[in-house]
Scaffold this motif. Sequence first.
Motif, PDB file in Angstrom:
ATOM      1  N   ARG A   1       0.565  -5.208  11.430  1.00 20.60           N
ATOM      2  CA  ARG A   1       1.046  -4.075  12.223  1.00 20.60           C
ATOM      3  C   ARG A   1       1.769  -3.120  11.290  1.00 20.60           C
ATOM      4  O   ARG A   1       2.215  -3.497  10.208  1.00 20.60           O
ATOM      5  N   VAL A   2       1.871  -1.897  11.713  1.00 19.21           N
ATOM      6  CA  VAL A   2       2.595  -0.908  10.915  1.00 19.21           C
ATOM      7  C   VAL A   2       4.082  -1.117  11.163  1.00 19.21           C
ATOM      8  O   VAL A   2       4.519  -1.238  12.311  1.00 19.21           O
ATOM      9  N   THR A   3       4.839  -1.189  10.083  1.00 17.39           N
ATOM     10  CA  THR A   3       6.272  -1.410  10.210  1.00 17.39           C
ATOM     11  C   THR A   3       7.047  -0.256   9.592  1.00 17.39           C
ATOM     12  O   THR A   3       6.546   0.446   8.723  1.00 17.39           O
ATOM     13  N   ASP A   4       8.256  -0.072  10.044  1.00 14.71           N
ATOM     14  CA  ASP A   4       9.180   0.860   9.413  1.00 14.71           C
ATOM     15  C   ASP A   4       9.935   0.052   8.372  1.00 14.71           C
ATOM     16  O   ASP A   4      10.807  -0.764   8.708  1.00 14.71           O
TER      17      ASP A   4
ATOM     18  N   VAL B   1      -0.382   6.310   3.904  1.00 13.89           N
ATOM     19  CA  VAL B   1       1.066   6.178   4.087  1.00 13.89           C
ATOM     20  C   VAL B   1       1.641   7.583   4.157  1.00 13.89           C
ATOM     21  O   VAL B   1       1.486   8.367   3.235  1.00 13.89           O
ATOM     22  N   SER B   2       2.272   7.901   5.285  1.00 15.73           N
ATOM     23  CA  SER B   2       2.746   9.273   5.485  1.00 15.73           C
ATOM     24  C   SER B   2       4.270   9.390   5.472  1.00 15.73           C
ATOM     25  O   SER B   2       4.789  10.465   5.732  1.00 15.73           O
ATOM     26  N   ALA B   3       4.976   8.334   5.195  1.00 17.21           N
ATOM     27  CA  ALA B   3       6.436   8.391   5.194  1.00 17.21           C
ATOM     28  C   ALA B   3       6.923   9.110   3.939  1.00 17.21           C
ATOM     29  O   ALA B   3       6.721   8.624   2.836  1.00 17.21           O
ATOM     30  N   PRO B   4       7.575  10.263   4.089  1.00 12.97           N
ATOM     31  CA  PRO B   4       8.011  11.044   2.918  1.00 12.97           C
ATOM     32  C   PRO B   4       9.143  10.389   2.131  1.00 12.97           C
ATOM     33  O   PRO B   4       9.377  10.748   0.987  1.00 12.97           O
ATOM     34  N   ASP B   5       9.812   9.405   2.729  1.00 14.32           N
ATOM     35  CA  ASP B   5      10.945   8.783   2.050  1.00 14.32           C
ATOM     36  C   ASP B   5      10.560   7.525   1.265  1.00 14.32           C
ATOM     37  O   ASP B   5      11.423   6.819   0.766  1.00 14.32           O
TER      38      ASP B   5
END
Length: 81
Positions: free
Chosen positions: A6-9, A24-28
């Motif tokens: 699953r996709v996780t934060d 992966v789209s998380a800029p941080d």
Amino acid sequence: LNLIDRVTDLLEEGIDIAVRIGHVSAPDLVVVRVGQVRRYLCASPTLLAILRTIKSPADLANAPFIRLGGLVSGAQLTLQD
């Protein structure tokens, strides 16, 4: 070691490093490509007989398919040349 599908934060769940398949789209996050995954479109001989001749992606518009939810989002396939 957590093996999950699953996709996780990562930040929220306190994960320091992850191997992900897909965009992966998380800029941080710092993202480094380490490999590539090939995806194949496969069908049984019985299904191919029902669908007859497939000449273009449009010929698959109403074909049933099984997908792995963690890798493909939505309920449709996006095919490229």
